[in-house]
Write a protein that holds these residues in place. Structure first.
Motif, mmCIF file in Angstrom:
data_model
loop_
_atom_site.group_PDB
_atom_site.id
_atom_site.type_symbol
_atom_site.label_atom_id
_atom_site.label_comp_id
_atom_site.label_asym_id
_atom_site.label_seq_id
_atom_site.Cartn_x
_atom_site.Cartn_y
_atom_site.Cartn_z
ATOM 1 N N ARG A 113 48.095 14.519 48.372
ATOM 2 C CA ARG A 113 47.014 13.519 48.324
ATOM 3 C C ARG A 113 46.879 12.824 49.672
ATOM 4 N NH1 ARG A 113 45.124 11.995 43.187
ATOM 5 N NH2 ARG A 113 46.327 12.899 41.507
ATOM 6 N N ARG A 114 45.639 12.580 50.039
ATOM 7 C CA ARG A 114 45.365 11.818 51.265
ATOM 8 C C ARG A 114 45.650 10.346 50.991
ATOM 9 N NH1 ARG A 114 42.282 14.998 54.734
ATOM 10 N NH2 ARG A 114 41.252 16.743 53.732
ATOM 11 N N GLN A 115 46.139 9.665 51.979
ATOM 12 C CA GLN A 115 46.438 8.240 51.842
ATOM 13 C C GLN A 115 45.142 7.435 51.895
ATOM 14 O OE1 GLN A 115 49.231 6.586 51.142
ATOM 15 N NE2 GLN A 115 48.058 4.697 51.196
ATOM 16 N N ALA A 116 44.976 6.557 50.924
ATOM 17 C CA ALA A 116 43.821 5.656 50.947
ATOM 18 C C ALA A 116 43.917 4.774 52.189
ATOM 19 C CB ALA A 116 43.806 4.810 49.682
ATOM 20 N N ASP A 162 39.159 1.930 49.058
ATOM 21 C CA ASP A 162 39.672 3.212 48.565
ATOM 22 C C ASP A 162 40.695 3.017 47.449
ATOM 23 O OD1 ASP A 162 38.184 4.671 50.394
ATOM 24 O OD2 ASP A 162 39.768 4.583 51.914
ATOM 25 N N LYS A 204 45.500 19.489 51.474
ATOM 26 C CA LYS A 204 45.315 18.038 51.565
ATOM 27 C C LYS A 204 44.011 17.663 50.886
ATOM 28 C CE LYS A 204 47.887 17.274 55.784
ATOM 29 N NZ LYS A 204 47.845 16.774 57.149
ATOM 30 N N SER A 205 44.134 16.922 49.778
ATOM 31 C CA SER A 205 42.948 16.535 49.028
ATOM 32 C C SER A 205 43.323 15.489 47.989
ATOM 33 C CB SER A 205 42.351 17.757 48.322
ATOM 34 O OG SER A 205 41.270 17.380 47.507
ATOM 35 N N ASN A 206 42.375 14.672 47.614
ATOM 36 C CA ASN A 206 42.569 13.760 46.490
ATOM 37 C C ASN A 206 42.003 14.353 45.206
ATOM 38 O OD1 ASN A 206 43.929 11.838 47.956
ATOM 39 N ND2 ASN A 206 42.082 10.710 48.488
ATOM 40 N N ARG A 207 41.384 15.495 45.301
ATOM 41 C CA ARG A 207 40.830 16.189 44.128
ATOM 42 C C ARG A 207 41.786 17.317 43.761
ATOM 43 N NH1 ARG A 207 34.445 16.338 44.553
ATOM 44 N NH2 ARG A 207 34.925 17.818 42.907
ATOM 45 N N VAL A 208 42.864 16.939 43.106
ATOM 46 C CA VAL A 208 43.961 17.859 42.831
ATOM 47 C C VAL A 208 43.509 19.047 41.990
ATOM 48 C CG1 VAL A 208 46.247 18.080 41.774
ATOM 49 C CG2 VAL A 208 45.664 16.010 43.064
ATOM 50 N N GLU A 211 45.340 15.992 35.485
ATOM 51 C CA GLU A 211 44.901 17.089 36.349
ATOM 52 C C GLU A 211 44.927 18.403 35.574
ATOM 53 O OE1 GLU A 211 43.515 16.337 39.038
ATOM 54 O OE2 GLU A 211 44.340 14.347 39.423
#
Length: 172
Positions: A65-68, A73, A118-122, A156
């Motif tokens: 996950r990318r860091q907010a 965010d 790398k993504s927040n959309r797992v 998820e």
């Protein structure tokens, strides 16, 4: 009634007599999604076993996950350097985890490749990796949350199940 002992025999040289029956393998490419948790370890073990049994190629994927970056965010604000440090630490943890998984699979005679996304959309990243890899099966774990915990934390696995055209094996 047909007596099988009296049924006509195939001619000599017939392929069935000269070659052993070929085993058809159900899976050729298996994708396992892991986050390094104890529960995900069950999915990894099962995926390695399936890949060995079916002589399939295994693709191990973890989504970092990318860091907010700000309260907009959903987090407190971090300095750019701190965000970079967090990102590097997460990427290094993912790399270490995938390297260990790769060694385990190779020790079992399984062809394996790994990827860190790398993504927040797992869930979408897992589905995308399965499509890109041409996977016949996605193997992943589910925490089995119910009620409010599921509503707040999301699932998820449920998203992958609902949106993937690739069959999904879920372990709990």
């Amino acid at each position: 009634m047909l007596d099988l002992d009296q049924a006509p025999k195939p001619p000599r040289g017939y392929a069935a007599e000269t070659q052993p029956p070929r085993r058809q393998f159900m899976f050729k490419r298996i994708l396992v999604a892991t986050d390094g948790s104890v529960l995900a370890e069950k999915a990894v073990s099962k995926a390695i076993d399936l890949a060995a049994e079916h002589k399939a190629e295994l693709r191990a994927v973890t989504v970092v996950r990318r860091q907010a970056k700000s309260y907009m965010d959903g987090t407190i604000e971090f300095e750019a350097e701190e965000i970079d440090r967090i990102g590097c630490r997460r990427a290094e943890q993912a790399k270490t985890m995938l390297e260990a998984l790769e060694k385990r699979a190779e020790a079992c005679g399984v062809r394996v490749s790994t990827a860190s996304v790398k993504s927040n959309r797992v869930a979408d990243s897992i589905i995308g990796a399965a499509i890109k890899h041409g996977s016949d099966l996605i193997v992943m774990a589910s925490h089995g949350r119910k009620g409010l915990a599921r509503a707040f934390l999301g699932s998820e696995t449920a998203h992958v199940l609902a949106n993937s055209d690739v069959p999904v094996l879920v372990l709990r």
